[in-house]
Design a protein around this motif. Structure first.
Motif, PDB file in Angstrom:
ATOM      1  N   VAL A 222      26.329  11.474 -19.103  1.00 34.62           N
ATOM      2  CA  VAL A 222      26.971  12.654 -17.912  1.00 34.62           C
ATOM      3  C   VAL A 222      26.443  13.480 -19.142  1.00 34.62           C
ATOM      4  O   VAL A 222      26.912  15.049 -19.138  1.00 34.62           O
ATOM      5  CB  VAL A 222      27.549  12.832 -17.116  1.00 34.62           C
ATOM      6  CG1 VAL A 222      28.108  13.568 -16.651  1.00 34.62           C
ATOM      7  CG2 VAL A 222      26.344  11.695 -15.749  1.00 34.62           C
ATOM      8  N   GLU A 223      27.929  13.228 -20.152  1.00 34.74           N
ATOM      9  CA  GLU A 223      28.490  14.256 -21.443  1.00 34.74           C
ATOM     10  C   GLU A 223      27.502  14.615 -22.393  1.00 34.74           C
ATOM     11  O   GLU A 223      28.006  15.781 -23.310  1.00 34.74           O
ATOM     12  CB  GLU A 223      30.300  13.582 -21.984  1.00 34.74           C
ATOM     13  CG  GLU A 223      30.841  12.808 -20.828  1.00 34.74           C
ATOM     14  CD  GLU A 223      32.046  12.296 -21.905  1.00 34.74           C
ATOM     15  OE1 GLU A 223      31.370  12.157 -22.562  1.00 34.74           O
ATOM     16  OE2 GLU A 223      33.035  11.429 -21.129  1.00 34.74           O
ATOM     17  N   GLY A 224      26.118  14.109 -22.183  1.00 36.62           N
ATOM     18  CA  GLY A 224      25.362  14.803 -23.295  1.00 36.62           C
ATOM     19  C   GLY A 224      25.296  14.128 -24.445  1.00 36.62           C
ATOM     20  O   GLY A 224      25.037  14.379 -26.039  1.00 36.62           O
ATOM     21  N   ARG A 225      26.639  12.757 -25.003  1.00 32.62           N
ATOM     22  CA  ARG A 225      26.266  12.309 -26.323  1.00 32.62           C
ATOM     23  C   ARG A 225      24.897  11.562 -26.508  1.00 32.62           C
ATOM     24  O   ARG A 225      24.877  10.587 -27.246  1.00 32.62           O
ATOM     25  CB  ARG A 225      27.622  11.578 -25.552  1.00 32.62           C
ATOM     26  CG  ARG A 225      29.327  12.778 -26.110  1.00 32.62           C
ATOM     27  CD  ARG A 225      30.298  11.710 -25.749  1.00 32.62           C
ATOM     28  NE  ARG A 225      30.586  11.143 -26.709  1.00 32.62           N
ATOM     29  CZ  ARG A 225      31.985  10.105 -26.143  1.00 32.62           C
ATOM     30  NH1 ARG A 225      32.703  10.130 -25.150  1.00 32.62           N
ATOM     31  NH2 ARG A 225      32.303   9.413 -27.623  1.00 32.62           N
ATOM     32  N   ILE A 226      24.283  10.692 -24.995  1.00 32.01           N
ATOM     33  CA  ILE A 226      23.235   9.967 -25.599  1.00 32.01           C
ATOM     34  C   ILE A 226      22.013  10.485 -24.506  1.00 32.01           C
ATOM     35  O   ILE A 226      22.665  10.633 -23.278  1.00 32.01           O
ATOM     36  CB  ILE A 226      23.691   8.669 -24.488  1.00 32.01           C
ATOM     37  CG1 ILE A 226      24.228   7.694 -25.827  1.00 32.01           C
ATOM     38  CG2 ILE A 226      22.698   7.672 -24.454  1.00 32.01           C
ATOM     39  CD1 ILE A 226      25.069   6.481 -25.328  1.00 32.01           C
ATOM     40  N   ASP A 227      21.184  10.800 -24.730  1.00 30.69           N
ATOM     41  CA  ASP A 227      18.626  11.029 -24.605  1.00 30.69           C
ATOM     42  C   ASP A 227      18.811   9.828 -24.692  1.00 30.69           C
ATOM     43  O   ASP A 227      18.027   9.250 -25.174  1.00 30.69           O
ATOM     44  CB  ASP A 227      19.390  11.960 -25.274  1.00 30.69           C
ATOM     45  CG  ASP A 227      17.912  12.469 -24.213  1.00 30.69           C
ATOM     46  OD1 ASP A 227      17.366  11.575 -23.603  1.00 30.69           O
ATOM     47  OD2 ASP A 227      17.659  13.641 -24.466  1.00 30.69           O
ATOM     48  N   PRO A 228      18.662   9.216 -22.980  1.00 32.42           N
ATOM     49  CA  PRO A 228      17.919   8.189 -22.979  1.00 32.42           C
ATOM     50  C   PRO A 228      16.214   8.370 -23.417  1.00 32.42           C
ATOM     51  O   PRO A 228      15.458   7.268 -23.918  1.00 32.42           O
ATOM     52  CB  PRO A 228      17.861   7.168 -21.487  1.00 32.42           C
ATOM     53  CG  PRO A 228      18.524   8.083 -21.100  1.00 32.42           C
ATOM     54  CD  PRO A 228      18.840   9.310 -21.468  1.00 32.42           C
ATOM     55  N   HIS A 229      16.322   9.328 -23.830  1.00 31.94           N
ATOM     56  CA  HIS A 229      14.315   9.695 -24.111  1.00 31.94           C
ATOM     57  C   HIS A 229      13.453   8.471 -22.924  1.00 31.94           C
ATOM     58  O   HIS A 229      12.776   8.174 -23.202  1.00 31.94           O
ATOM     59  CB  HIS A 229      14.570   8.745 -25.343  1.00 31.94           C
ATOM     60  CG  HIS A 229      14.888   9.699 -26.568  1.00 31.94           C
ATOM     61  ND1 HIS A 229      14.276  10.852 -27.376  1.00 31.94           N
ATOM     62  CD2 HIS A 229      16.221  10.251 -27.130  1.00 31.94           C
ATOM     63  CE1 HIS A 229      15.029  11.504 -28.414  1.00 31.94           C
ATOM     64  NE2 HIS A 229      15.961  10.998 -28.001  1.00 31.94           N
ATOM     65  N   ILE A 230      13.486   9.522 -21.879  1.00 30.10           N
ATOM     66  CA  ILE A 230      12.445   8.677 -20.913  1.00 30.10           C
ATOM     67  C   ILE A 230      11.450   9.321 -20.944  1.00 30.10           C
ATOM     68  O   ILE A 230      10.727   9.932 -21.151  1.00 30.10           O
ATOM     69  CB  ILE A 230      12.927   9.021 -19.769  1.00 30.10           C
ATOM     70  CG1 ILE A 230      14.741   8.652 -19.142  1.00 30.10           C
ATOM     71  CG2 ILE A 230      12.813   8.679 -18.667  1.00 30.10           C
ATOM     72  CD1 ILE A 230      14.250   7.218 -19.660  1.00 30.10           C
TER      73      ILE A 230
END
Length: 312
Positions: free
Chosen positions: A271-279
């Motif tokens: 939610v904080e934008g620190r991780i993008d799981p690359h879906i």
């Protein structure tokens, strides 16, 4: 009795055993919640279980069996012993009982299920129980100081790209191995990329870090693990999420938590934008193609099945 559509396998074996079928909605046990599935994560464990690598999980239960072990969705019913969750909640979590998540409805374990925060997409939430929490648990276990160097084998997959982001977020230098097709995605995250298809990986590594690396996260296992583990300056700083023989090399398996607190911590990072799981998302009708992409080792990032689209 309400019926729902599912995708699974009619016997242990390969992709030829795949089948869509109707089944009664599962009944949640005292520690479980029944959900309407909106998104289901796809993992290597899915095809390994289908191949019969853990037959005891299915003992006494008739075929066909449903694939999948993680999902996001909406709570339809709550077991008597479950606390903190209610009918109508948007949630994400793990189906630890082998109930299967490639289905319109499934049961999740209440202690390994969390409410989905506002602003978090369902497909991202479905990536958390395995990929994101594995990455967090692995980096936690290594416990490296800021400025240290970590090597991630299989950096381009669903767990690998998230592990790279977690490590970078903690001030670590990240080196990752993968195939040529994974280079751009990894380098966009600041990873120093080592292409295992272009030659001797240990030789490439010795050029990059002559003194070795401070830690290794193995997401591949097998020969890759045995090749890369010696590059760690301390063998106890080698952890694997793929191969228990890591213990023979002086390292350890990643100690998994994935409980509600771990899920909530992971969700906050997304939610904080620190991780993008690359879906990469597939409709339910293409569940077989989604699993084939993961089984073939060609998936870039995390593969998720969109269960809001009909299978037929």
């Amino acid at each position: 009795m309400a019926m729902s559509e599912a995708f699974g396998f009619r016997e242990f074996g390969g992709p030829e055993t795949h089948v869509f079928f109707d089944r009664p909605d599962p009944v949640p046990g005292p520690a479980e919640v029944l959900i309407r599935v909106t998104a289901a994560g796809v993992n290597p464990s899915d095809y390994k279980l289908r191949a019969g690598m853990a037959p005891a999980l299915y003992e006494g239960r008739p075929f066909p069996q449903v694939l999948g072990g993680e999902a996001a969705g909406v709570v339809l019913d709550v077991g008597a012993d479950v606390e903190g969750l209610a009918v109508g909640d948007s949630v994400f979590g793990s189906a630890l009982t082998g109930a299967g998540t490639y289905a319109d409805t499934t049961v999740l374990h209440g202690s390994y299920t969390a409410r989905k925060p506002e602003g978090l997409r369902d497909d991202w939430a479905a990536a958390i129980p395995v990929a994101v929490t594995t990455a967090l648990d692995a980096v936690d276990q290594l416990d490296l100081p800021r400025g240290a160097t970590v090597l991630i084998s299989g950096v381009g997959g669903g767990v690998g790209l998230v592990t790279a982001q977690v490590a970078r977020d903690r001030g670590l230098r990240v080196i990752g191995t993968g195939s040529t097709a994974k280079r751009n995605a990894a380098e966009a995250l600041g990873v120093t990329f080592v292409d295992y298809t272009s030659g001797d990986v240990p030789a490439q590594m010795r050029t990059l870090v002559p003194g070795g690396v401070d830690g290794v996260v193995d997401l591949v296992g097998g020969p890759s693990l045995r090749t890369l583990a010696p590059l760690a300056t301390h063998r106890e700083k080698v952890v694997s999420a793929a191969d228990p023989t890591v213990a023979d090399l002086g390292g350890a398996m990643v100690i998994r938590r994935a409980d509600r607190a771990d899920l909530e911590r992971a969700a906050d990072l997304l939610v904080e934008g620190r991780i993008d799981p690359h879906i990469t998302s597939y409709p339910f009708a293409q569940a077989a193609e989604a699993l084939a992409l993961v089984e073939g080792g060609h998936a870039l990032g995390k593969v998720v099945i969109d269960m809001t689209t009909a299978a037929a």
